[in-house]
Design a protein around this motif. Structure first.
Motif, PDB file in Angstrom:
ATOM      1  N   UNK A 177       0.822  -1.203   0.000  1.00 48.44           N
ATOM      2  CA  UNK A 177       0.000   0.000   0.000  1.00 48.44           C
ATOM      3  C   UNK A 177       0.856   1.252   0.000  1.00 48.44           C
ATOM      4  N   UNK A 178       0.195   2.378  -0.142  1.00 46.37           N
ATOM      5  CA  UNK A 178       0.894   3.656  -0.149  1.00 46.37           C
ATOM      6  C   UNK A 178       1.245   4.116  -1.549  1.00 46.37           C
ATOM      7  N   UNK A 179       1.978   5.220  -1.605  1.00 40.80           N
ATOM      8  CA  UNK A 179       2.375   5.807  -2.880  1.00 40.80           C
ATOM      9  C   UNK A 179       3.225   4.820  -3.676  1.00 40.80           C
ATOM     10  N   UNK A 180       3.118   4.902  -5.000  1.00 42.57           N
ATOM     11  CA  UNK A 180       3.836   3.991  -5.891  1.00 42.57           C
ATOM     12  C   UNK A 180       4.726   4.814  -6.819  1.00 42.57           C
ATOM     13  N   UNK A 181       5.972   4.410  -6.919  1.00 40.84           N
ATOM     14  CA  UNK A 181       6.913   5.081  -7.815  1.00 40.84           C
ATOM     15  C   UNK A 181       6.883   4.427  -9.195  1.00 40.84           C
ATOM     16  N   UNK A 182       7.437   5.125 -10.163  1.00 39.10           N
ATOM     17  CA  UNK A 182       7.564   4.563 -11.512  1.00 39.10           C
ATOM     18  C   UNK A 182       8.382   3.273 -11.449  1.00 39.10           C
ATOM     19  N   UNK A 188      -1.072  -5.733  -9.618  1.00 37.79           N
ATOM     20  CA  UNK A 188      -2.175  -4.994 -10.246  1.00 37.79           C
ATOM     21  C   UNK A 188      -2.552  -3.773  -9.419  1.00 37.79           C
ATOM     22  N   UNK A 189      -2.591  -3.927  -8.103  1.00 41.07           N
ATOM     23  CA  UNK A 189      -2.940  -2.812  -7.230  1.00 41.07           C
ATOM     24  C   UNK A 189      -1.895  -1.708  -7.298  1.00 41.07           C
ATOM     25  N   UNK A 190      -0.632  -2.073  -7.351  1.00 40.47           N
ATOM     26  CA  UNK A 190       0.430  -1.072  -7.448  1.00 40.47           C
ATOM     27  C   UNK A 190       0.302  -0.277  -8.740  1.00 40.47           C
ATOM     28  N   UNK A 191       0.030  -0.952  -9.847  1.00 43.12           N
ATOM     29  CA  UNK A 191      -0.128  -0.267 -11.129  1.00 43.12           C
ATOM     30  C   UNK A 191      -1.365   0.631 -11.102  1.00 43.12           C
ATOM     31  N   UNK A 192      -2.442   0.145 -10.503  1.00 44.18           N
ATOM     32  CA  UNK A 192      -3.656   0.957 -10.376  1.00 44.18           C
ATOM     33  C   UNK A 192      -3.387   2.196  -9.525  1.00 44.18           C
ATOM     34  N   UNK A 193      -2.723   2.017  -8.392  1.00 40.74           N
ATOM     35  CA  UNK A 193      -2.422   3.144  -7.507  1.00 40.74           C
ATOM     36  C   UNK A 193      -1.576   4.188  -8.223  1.00 40.74           C
ATOM     37  N   UNK A 194      -0.613   3.737  -8.999  1.00 43.34           N
ATOM     38  CA  UNK A 194       0.201   4.677  -9.767  1.00 43.34           C
ATOM     39  C   UNK A 194      -0.692   5.500 -10.700  1.00 43.34           C
ATOM     40  N   UNK A 195      -1.620   4.851 -11.368  1.00 46.67           N
ATOM     41  CA  UNK A 195      -2.554   5.558 -12.245  1.00 46.67           C
ATOM     42  C   UNK A 195      -3.406   6.562 -11.483  1.00 46.67           C
TER      43      UNK A 195
END
Length: 107
Positions: free
Chosen positions: A10-15, A58-65
């Motif tokens: 969870x939390x912010x996701x970097x590139x 999938x959640x990390x990619x969604x959060x980045x979006x």
């Protein structure tokens, strides 16, 4: 062969984390020449075996979006292109990003 798993708490996701997630998805595919039936079986077995990691990726990619600002189609498309154009494997995984971003802003 899976090169490594993927973890996201969870939390912010970097590139960089998005790229790690895409690398993980790419690693689910067979790396050797196999028949189409063997390819499907290999991939499906990996999806079962790594279901939790797939969900986290999938959640990390969604959060980045969801973090993209401003949430205009043009800006999201630019971020998408920046990712998929940076690595041939990411182009192959572009549908993963498209699916994860479905419903975010104008996407």
């Amino acid at each position: 062969m899976i090169m490594r798993g993927f973890f996201y708490a969870g939390g912010a996701v970097s590139r960089g984390q998005v790229e790690e997630a895409l690398d993980f998805f790419f690693s689910l595919e067979p790396t050797s020449d196999v028949s189409p039936l063997e390819h499907i079986e290999y991939y499906e077995n990996n999806c079962i075996k790594y279901a939790k990691e797939i969900e986290m990726a999938e959640q990390a990619i969604k959060t980045y979006g969801e973090q993209i600002e401003p949430k205009t189609f043009e800006n999201m498309q630019k971020k998408f292109r920046d990712i998929v154009d940076s690595n041939i494997h990411y182009r192959l995984m572009s549908s993963v990003i498209e699916s994860a971003w479905d419903g975010i802003g104008p996407w």
